[in-house]
Design a protein around this motif. Structure first.
Motif, PDB file in Angstrom:
ATOM      1  N   THR A 157       0.879  -1.222   0.110  1.00  0.00           N
ATOM      2  CA  THR A 157      -0.095   0.180  -0.064  1.00  0.00           C
ATOM      3  C   THR A 157       0.962   1.166  -0.016  1.00  0.00           C
ATOM      4  OG1 THR A 157      -1.802  -1.227   1.368  1.00  0.00           O
ATOM      5  CG2 THR A 157      -2.009   1.042   1.196  1.00  0.00           C
ATOM      6  N   GLU A 158       1.839   1.322   0.927  1.00  0.00           N
ATOM      7  CA  GLU A 158       2.727   2.377   0.859  1.00  0.00           C
ATOM      8  C   GLU A 158       3.741   2.593  -0.267  1.00  0.00           C
ATOM      9  OE1 GLU A 158       2.738   4.679   3.488  1.00  0.00           O
ATOM     10  OE2 GLU A 158       1.172   3.363   4.122  1.00  0.00           O
ATOM     11  N   LEU A 159       4.047   1.688  -1.005  1.00  0.00           N
ATOM     12  CA  LEU A 159       4.531   1.419  -2.347  1.00  0.00           C
ATOM     13  C   LEU A 159       4.021   2.342  -3.582  1.00  0.00           C
ATOM     14  CD1 LEU A 159       6.514  -1.899  -2.085  1.00  0.00           C
ATOM     15  CD2 LEU A 159       7.853   0.337  -2.411  1.00  0.00           C
ATOM     16  N   ILE A 160       2.372   1.833  -3.219  1.00  0.00           N
ATOM     17  CA  ILE A 160       1.623   2.510  -4.273  1.00  0.00           C
ATOM     18  C   ILE A 160       1.370   4.006  -4.134  1.00  0.00           C
ATOM     19  CG2 ILE A 160      -0.827   2.494  -5.447  1.00  0.00           C
ATOM     20  CD1 ILE A 160      -0.328  -0.912  -4.759  1.00  0.00           C
ATOM     21  N   LYS A 161       1.226   4.189  -2.909  1.00  0.00           N
ATOM     22  CA  LYS A 161       1.228   5.797  -2.451  1.00  0.00           C
ATOM     23  C   LYS A 161       2.426   6.537  -3.062  1.00  0.00           C
ATOM     24  CE  LYS A 161      -1.119   5.414   2.182  1.00  0.00           C
ATOM     25  NZ  LYS A 161      -0.781   5.676   3.428  1.00  0.00           N
ATOM     26  N   LEU A 162       3.675   5.935  -2.936  1.00  0.00           N
ATOM     27  CA  LEU A 162       4.909   6.527  -3.274  1.00  0.00           C
ATOM     28  C   LEU A 162       4.865   6.678  -5.209  1.00  0.00           C
ATOM     29  CD1 LEU A 162       7.965   5.233  -1.242  1.00  0.00           C
ATOM     30  CD2 LEU A 162       6.692   7.436  -1.092  1.00  0.00           C
ATOM     31  N   GLY A 163       4.024   5.805  -5.526  1.00  0.00           N
ATOM     32  CA  GLY A 163       4.039   5.956  -6.981  1.00  0.00           C
ATOM     33  C   GLY A 163       4.817   4.786  -7.755  1.00  0.00           C
ATOM     34  N   VAL A 164       5.134   3.659  -6.784  1.00  0.00           N
ATOM     35  CA  VAL A 164       5.837   2.601  -7.461  1.00  0.00           C
ATOM     36  C   VAL A 164       4.877   1.475  -7.477  1.00  0.00           C
ATOM     37  CG1 VAL A 164       7.544   0.799  -6.745  1.00  0.00           C
ATOM     38  CG2 VAL A 164       7.703   3.026  -5.823  1.00  0.00           C
ATOM     39  N   THR A 165       4.470   1.196  -8.612  1.00  0.00           N
ATOM     40  CA  THR A 165       3.346   0.195  -9.079  1.00  0.00           C
ATOM     41  C   THR A 165       3.836  -1.096  -9.435  1.00  0.00           C
ATOM     42  OG1 THR A 165       3.106   1.082 -11.387  1.00  0.00           O
ATOM     43  CG2 THR A 165       1.639   2.107  -9.861  1.00  0.00           C
ATOM     44  N   ASN A 166       5.032  -1.136  -9.920  1.00  0.00           N
ATOM     45  CA  ASN A 166       5.482  -2.435 -10.185  1.00  0.00           C
ATOM     46  C   ASN A 166       6.091  -3.337  -8.937  1.00  0.00           C
ATOM     47  OD1 ASN A 166       6.695  -4.750 -11.581  1.00  0.00           O
ATOM     48  ND2 ASN A 166       8.292  -3.641 -12.786  1.00  0.00           N
ATOM     49  N   VAL A 167       4.963  -3.779  -8.299  1.00  0.00           N
ATOM     50  CA  VAL A 167       5.474  -4.405  -6.915  1.00  0.00           C
ATOM     51  C   VAL A 167       5.606  -6.043  -6.960  1.00  0.00           C
ATOM     52  CG1 VAL A 167       5.006  -4.650  -4.387  1.00  0.00           C
ATOM     53  CG2 VAL A 167       4.663  -2.507  -5.707  1.00  0.00           C
ATOM     54  N   ARG A 168       6.676  -6.717  -6.608  1.00  0.00           N
ATOM     55  CA  ARG A 168       6.641  -8.103  -6.792  1.00  0.00           C
ATOM     56  C   ARG A 168       7.219  -8.655  -5.462  1.00  0.00           C
ATOM     57  NH1 ARG A 168       7.598  -9.896 -12.041  1.00  0.00           N
ATOM     58  NH2 ARG A 168       6.685  -8.424 -13.391  1.00  0.00           N
ATOM     59  N   LEU A 169       6.622 -10.036  -5.105  1.00  0.00           N
ATOM     60  CA  LEU A 169       6.994 -10.577  -3.824  1.00  0.00           C
ATOM     61  C   LEU A 169       8.124 -11.858  -4.124  1.00  0.00           C
ATOM     62  CD1 LEU A 169       6.055 -11.493  -0.984  1.00  0.00           C
ATOM     63  CD2 LEU A 169       4.018 -12.831  -1.900  1.00  0.00           C
ATOM     64  N   VAL A 170       8.824 -11.748  -3.175  1.00  0.00           N
ATOM     65  CA  VAL A 170       9.860 -12.844  -2.992  1.00  0.00           C
ATOM     66  C   VAL A 170       9.652 -13.677  -1.652  1.00  0.00           C
ATOM     67  CG1 VAL A 170      12.332 -13.528  -2.521  1.00  0.00           C
ATOM     68  CG2 VAL A 170      11.587 -12.255  -4.431  1.00  0.00           C
ATOM     69  N   LEU A 171       9.098 -14.802  -1.574  1.00  0.00           N
ATOM     70  CA  LEU A 171       8.872 -15.660  -0.523  1.00  0.00           C
ATOM     71  C   LEU A 171      10.294 -16.066  -0.071  1.00  0.00           C
ATOM     72  CD1 LEU A 171       5.406 -17.187  -1.322  1.00  0.00           C
ATOM     73  CD2 LEU A 171       5.991 -15.318   0.415  1.00  0.00           C
TER      74      LEU A 171
END
Ligand SMILES: Nc1ncnc2c1ncn2[C@@H]1O[C@H](COP(=O)(O)OP(=O)(O)O)[C@@H](O)[C@H]1O
Ligand SMILES: [Mg+2]
Length: 248
Positions: A157-171
Motif C-alpha cells: 500500500t505504501e509503495l503504491i502511495k509513493l507511485g511505485v506500481t511494479n511491486v513483486r513478492l519474494v517468499l
C-alpha cells in the motif's frame, strides 16, 4: 536505460539484505553491469553479504553530494565481474538526504548500469521512502508467517502511495513441509501481500552459512543455495522461468 529495483519488507529480518546480495550478484554473473547500493543507513550489512567488508568503500551519499564521481565511487567487486557497490553513509540519518539529489543520482545510475539493486531498511519511515520512491520495481521480501505477510501488505500500500506500481513478492525462508503442515500455500500468501510472485527461496543452511562466512551466494558451491536467486535474476531480465519444482 537501467532499472532500479528496491528491496523492502516492512518487517525486519525477513532476508532483504540476503536477497539483495543474491539477486545483485546473480544479475552480474549473468553478464549484466549491476550496482548494489546499501540504503539501510542504521544497519548496513550488504558489504558483509557480498564479502567485501574489508574493502575500502565509498557511500552513495559521497556520490550524491558530488564528493566523488559515480565512476570513481562505485567499487568493483574483486571476485564477481560486472558487480559494483556503494555502501550506506554511517553517520547521516536518512531524513538528512535530499530527495531531489537522490533522484538525480539514480538518474545517473540508470545511465551507467543495467541494473541497480537498493537494499532498504525495515519499516515504512523516511529510510523506506528514500530507498523506494525512485524505484522502477520494488521487491517485497516476506516469510510465510502472518506477521511478515501483513507487514508486506502494508508495504505494498505504501509503495503504491509513493507511485511505485511494479511491486513483486519474494517468499524467503520457505519450508515446504511446514507450509504443508499448517495448510498454508503460496497462492494465499500472494493474495495477502497483493503483489505478483517473483520467486521462492527455501530455508537453507547453505544460504545461512554463506551469510555467516561472508561468501557471496553466487560463489558458494551448493547449487540449491544459488539456483533460486539465479532464477529470480533471470525473471527480472524478462526470461520465462518456471517456479522450482518443489513449489509448483
Ligand atoms: N533463505 C534463507 N535460509 C536461511 N537463512 C536465511 C535465509 N535468508 C536469510 N537468512 C538469514 O536470516 C538472517 C536475516 O537476514 P537478512 O538478510 O539480514 O535480513 P534483513 O535484511 O531483512 O534484516 C541472516 O542471518 C541470514 O543469513
Ligand atoms: Mg538488512
Amino acid at each position: 536505460m537501467g532499472t532500479v529495483i528496491s528491496v523492502t519488507s516492512g518487517k525486519g529480518g525477513t532476508g532483504k539484505t540476503t536477497v539483495s546480495g543474491g539477486i545483485g550478484s546473480s544479475l552480474a554473473s549473468l553478464g549484466h553491469r549491476t550496482l548494489c547500493i546499501d540504503c539501510d543507513m542504521g544497519m548496513r550489512n550488504l558489504d558483509l553479504v557480498l564479502g567485501i567488508s574489508d574493502v575500502s568503500l565509498m557511500s552513495f551519499e559521497d556520490v550524491l553530494s558530488e564528493r566523488v564521481s559515480l565512476d570513481a565511487g562505485a567499487v568493483r567487486h574483486p571476485d564477481i565481474e560486472n558487480l559494483f557497490f556503494l555502501t550506506a553513509p554511517s553517520a547521516i540519518p536518512s531524513d538528512h538526504i535530499d530527495s531531489g539529489k537522490m533522484k538525480a543520482f539514480l538518474e545517473k545510475v540508470r545511465e551507467d548500469f543495467e541494473y541497480c539493486i537498493i537494499d532498504g531498511p525495515a519499516g515504512i519511515g523516511s529510510g523506506f521512502r528514500l530507498a523506494c520512491e525512485n524505484a522502477d520495481m520494488a521487491i517485497i521480501v516476506a516469510n510465510g508467517d502472518g506477521m511478515s505477510l501483513r507487514n508486506g501488505q502494508r508495504t505494498t500500500t505504501e509503495l503504491i502511495k509513493l507511485g511505485v506500481t511494479n511491486v513483486r513478492l519474494v517468499l524467503n525462508r520457505v519450508r515446504r513441509r511446514f507450509m504443508h503442515q499448517i495448510r498454508a500455500n503460496a497462492d494465499d500468501m500472494i493474495d495477502t501481500v497483493g503483489a505478483q510472485l517473483l520467486g521462492v527461496i527455501p530455508e537453507s543452511r547453505a544460504i545461512m552459512k554463506a551469510g555467516c562466512t561472508e561468501t557471496p551466494i553466487v560463489l558458494v558451491e551448493e547449487k540449491n543455495a544459488k539456483e533460486p536467486f539465479l532464477r529470480i535474476a533471470r525473471r527480472i531480465t524478462g526470461e520465462r522461468v518456471l517456479l522450482d519444482r518443489m513449489f509448483r
